[in-house]
Design a protein around this motif. Sequence first.
Motif: not given
Length: 242
Positions: A89-110
Amino acid sequence: MPRGWQLLRTRPKLFVLGMVPAFVVFCILSAAFVLLVLNLGNVTAWLTPFADDWTEAIRTLVRVLLAVAIVVGCVMLWSATFTGITLTVGDPFYERIWRATEEMIGPAKLGDGVGFWRSALDGLKLAVVGLGFSILVLCSGFIPVIGPVFGVVLGVVLSGRLLARGLLARPMEARGLDGAAQKELLRPYRRAVLGFGVVTQACFLVPFGGVLVMPVAVAGATVLAREILDDLPALPYAAVKG
């Protein structure tokens, strides 16, 4: 997990956003669980009609053991079902979270995420396997004295491993790693993966723990995936799936 908390503290809106689907699913499943507990006496009597003619002491003992096993098994099923449904149910929400986390850690090609239907399939698999674990826990509940405790520990370990793999799949599939590649990649890190999953799963057993921990678990899994990938040689995105 601590890194997940640390990252989401800087993005409180994402934290609240991740709690929304978890809270909705929690309310629905909790209502079903309370209904079961309120009717537990009738359920155990219905499941043990053969005990009606036994002496009262033995009949009561058998039905109490069965009631405890049912509650423990349903708690494990509740946890696995909660995880599977919430991730779907929350996949769109959690995709925003893990992508934002990736950005906070550092750039990555996704690449793209797993998508709704793949997420739904993963959630269904998690719920089905959770049902199998719950049956195992239910059976173990009949072991005298240690049965319920053994069942809880076994259920947390087995479902925690499955949960960790499910959460790690999101950031890894965005890098083109399919299931087989992920399994091979995570093999040397199985202790870290299991530890992460068990801690997360244990938090889900606490009332409202799943609601609070789910967005943190998504961020924490992203951090763990990045740490694992950073230990490896560069992965050519185009050479792997996608």
